[in-house]
Design a protein around this motif. Structure first.
Motif, PDB file in Angstrom:
ATOM      1  N   SER A   1       0.796  -1.230   0.000  1.00 60.88           N
ATOM      2  CA  SER A   1       0.000   0.000   0.000  1.00 60.88           C
ATOM      3  C   SER A   1       0.833   1.287   0.000  1.00 60.88           C
ATOM      4  O   SER A   1       0.288   2.377  -0.128  1.00 60.88           O
ATOM      5  CB  SER A   1      -0.921   0.023   1.236  1.00 60.88           C
ATOM      6  N   GLY A   2       2.152   1.182   0.158  1.00 65.19           N
ATOM      7  CA  GLY A   2       2.964   2.400   0.211  1.00 65.19           C
ATOM      8  C   GLY A   2       4.385   2.159  -0.240  1.00 65.19           C
ATOM      9  O   GLY A   2       4.838   1.013  -0.375  1.00 65.19           O
ATOM     10  N   GLN A   3       5.110   3.255  -0.460  1.00 72.18           N
ATOM     11  CA  GLN A   3       6.492   3.158  -0.922  1.00 72.18           C
ATOM     12  C   GLN A   3       7.472   2.895   0.206  1.00 72.18           C
ATOM     13  O   GLN A   3       8.589   2.426  -0.031  1.00 72.18           O
ATOM     14  CB  GLN A   3       6.890   4.477  -1.599  1.00 72.18           C
ATOM     15  N   PHE A   4       7.065   3.211   1.447  1.00 73.05           N
ATOM     16  CA  PHE A   4       8.005   3.199   2.559  1.00 73.05           C
ATOM     17  C   PHE A   4       7.549   2.233   3.645  1.00 73.05           C
ATOM     18  O   PHE A   4       6.510   1.584   3.531  1.00 73.05           O
ATOM     19  CB  PHE A   4       8.179   4.627   3.098  1.00 73.05           C
ATOM     20  N   LEU A   5       8.349   2.117   4.693  1.00 72.28           N
ATOM     21  CA  LEU A   5       8.039   1.199   5.777  1.00 72.28           C
ATOM     22  C   LEU A   5       6.661   1.469   6.367  1.00 72.28           C
ATOM     23  O   LEU A   5       6.204   2.613   6.427  1.00 72.28           O
ATOM     24  CB  LEU A   5       9.101   1.316   6.871  1.00 72.28           C
ATOM     25  N   LEU A   6       6.009   0.391   6.789  1.00 68.18           N
ATOM     26  CA  LEU A   6       4.690   0.465   7.411  1.00 68.18           C
ATOM     27  C   LEU A   6       3.616   0.957   6.445  1.00 68.18           C
ATOM     28  O   LEU A   6       2.587   1.467   6.863  1.00 68.18           O
ATOM     29  CB  LEU A   6       4.728   1.363   8.662  1.00 68.18           C
ATOM     30  N   GLY A   7       3.877   0.804   5.141  1.00 66.02           N
ATOM     31  CA  GLY A   7       2.884   1.182   4.150  1.00 66.02           C
ATOM     32  C   GLY A   7       2.719   2.672   3.965  1.00 66.02           C
ATOM     33  O   GLY A   7       1.713   3.127   3.396  1.00 66.02           O
ATOM     34  N   SER A   8       3.687   3.448   4.397  1.00 66.32           N
ATOM     35  CA  SER A   8       3.589   4.906   4.323  1.00 66.32           C
ATOM     36  C   SER A   8       3.897   5.415   2.918  1.00 66.32           C
ATOM     37  O   SER A   8       4.638   4.787   2.154  1.00 66.32           O
ATOM     38  CB  SER A   8       4.560   5.557   5.314  1.00 66.32           C
ATOM     39  N   SER A   9       3.349   6.578   2.620  1.00 64.65           N
ATOM     40  CA  SER A   9       3.622   7.220   1.335  1.00 64.65           C
ATOM     41  C   SER A   9       4.792   8.188   1.429  1.00 64.65           C
ATOM     42  O   SER A   9       5.244   8.715   0.409  1.00 64.65           O
ATOM     43  CB  SER A   9       2.369   7.974   0.853  1.00 64.65           C
ATOM     44  N   GLN A  10       5.283   8.432   2.655  1.00 66.10           N
ATOM     45  CA  GLN A  10       6.429   9.307   2.878  1.00 66.10           C
ATOM     46  C   GLN A  10       7.359   8.650   3.900  1.00 66.10           C
ATOM     47  O   GLN A  10       6.915   7.866   4.748  1.00 66.10           O
ATOM     48  CB  GLN A  10       5.973  10.683   3.381  1.00 66.10           C
ATOM     49  N   PRO A  11       8.654   8.955   3.856  1.00 70.76           N
ATOM     50  CA  PRO A  11       9.606   8.260   4.735  1.00 70.76           C
ATOM     51  C   PRO A  11       9.545   8.733   6.182  1.00 70.76           C
ATOM     52  O   PRO A  11       9.188   9.875   6.471  1.00 70.76           O
ATOM     53  CB  PRO A  11      10.960   8.603   4.115  1.00 70.76           C
ATOM     54  N   SER A  12       9.934   7.841   7.079  1.00 73.31           N
ATOM     55  CA  SER A  12      10.108   8.167   8.495  1.00 73.31           C
ATOM     56  C   SER A  12      11.592   8.082   8.829  1.00 73.31           C
ATOM     57  O   SER A  12      12.416   7.721   7.986  1.00 73.31           O
ATOM     58  CB  SER A  12       9.331   7.179   9.369  1.00 73.31           C
ATOM     59  N   ILE A  13      11.929   8.384  10.070  1.00 73.96           N
ATOM     60  CA  ILE A  13      13.319   8.256  10.491  1.00 73.96           C
ATOM     61  C   ILE A  13      13.781   6.804  10.390  1.00 73.96           C
ATOM     62  O   ILE A  13      14.972   6.535  10.187  1.00 73.96           O
ATOM     63  CB  ILE A  13      13.560   8.810  11.914  1.00 73.96           C
TER      64      ILE A  13
END
Length: 232
Positions: free
Chosen positions: A156-168
């Motif tokens: 569902s997303g490009q980044f970890l945890l299905g996120s659409s934007q990166p986290s630390i």
């Protein structure tokens, strides 16, 4: 707030800190600590970090903090201009990020560092290469990459945890994997080749943090070329 950041750009967590500050337009002074020259072991630096490791920060000349995850959490919380997706206000999301960061040190980092040190870098620090330790580290590394794909890189997303934007967490883990740039092409392809999700995630993280990601990694790329020439 006056911020000094003590780093060596050859260090994975150091690069994550510098990229984070640059992407979020945090005003800071970068103080280079060259690990290969032993500058992290000097009494002066140990006044800042008694553990003798980078990165470390000093805020307003008095508050000292080390350990990259703790530093990123502090910076994301202390500077109001940092976008929420880096370290979300939502406590459930934040707890999930903490879980990944805690996992990182004893799994992905253990495998990545063990492999690179024991196949390439150990002699630069006065130690011998250890093929058996490298093989064991590669198993940990490959297992860690598989777990990232299975658990946290969701469709569902490009980044970890299905996120659409990166986290630390994205930044920390991708900078860790980038240390494989030190490895020769055969080793790198063997390790990363089976992990298409990982490869795309790396590219997505680069894109989300450009131009700073590539700029900060130039030190790594230059060191790789120098090391290759020395080995020849």
């Amino acid at each position: 707030m006056e911020l000094k950041v003590y780093v060596d750009r050859l260090s994975q967590p150091s690069r994550a800190i510098v990229i984070f500050c640059k992407v979020n337009k945090i005003d800071f002074e970068e103080v280079g600590i060259e690990l290969l020259k032993g500058q992290h072991l000097t009494p002066e630096f140990k006044e800042i970090n008694p553990m003798g490791k980078v990165p470390a920060i000093v805020v307003d000349g008095k508050f000292k903090l080390f350990e990259s995850h703790a530093i990123l959490i502090f910076l994301a919380s202390a500077f109001p201009g940092v976008a929420d997706h880096w370290y979300p206000a939502d406590l459930y999301r934040r707890a999930e990020i903490h879980s990944i960061l805690d996992w990182h040190h004893s799994n992905l980092r253990h495998g990545s560092t063990g492999f690179i040190q024991n196949t390439l870098l150990a002699p630069l620090f006065g130690r011998s290469l250890n093929p058996q330790a490298a093989a064991e580290a590669e198993k940990v590394l490959s297992s860690s990459l598989s777990k990232i794909e299975a658990l946290w890189l969701k469709e569902s997303g490009q980044f970890l945890l299905g996120s659409s934007q990166p986290s630390i967490a994205d930044l920390c883990l991708v900078c860790e994997i980038m240390q494989l740039e030190f490895a020769d092409e055969t080793d790198r392809n063997r390790i990363l080749g089976p992990h298409k999700k990982i490869q795309q995630w790396i590219e997505d993280t680069k894109s989300a943090t450009k131009p700073h990601f590539d700029e900060v990694h130039q030190t790594l790329f230059a060191a790789k070329v120098k090391l290759q020439m020395q080995r020849k």
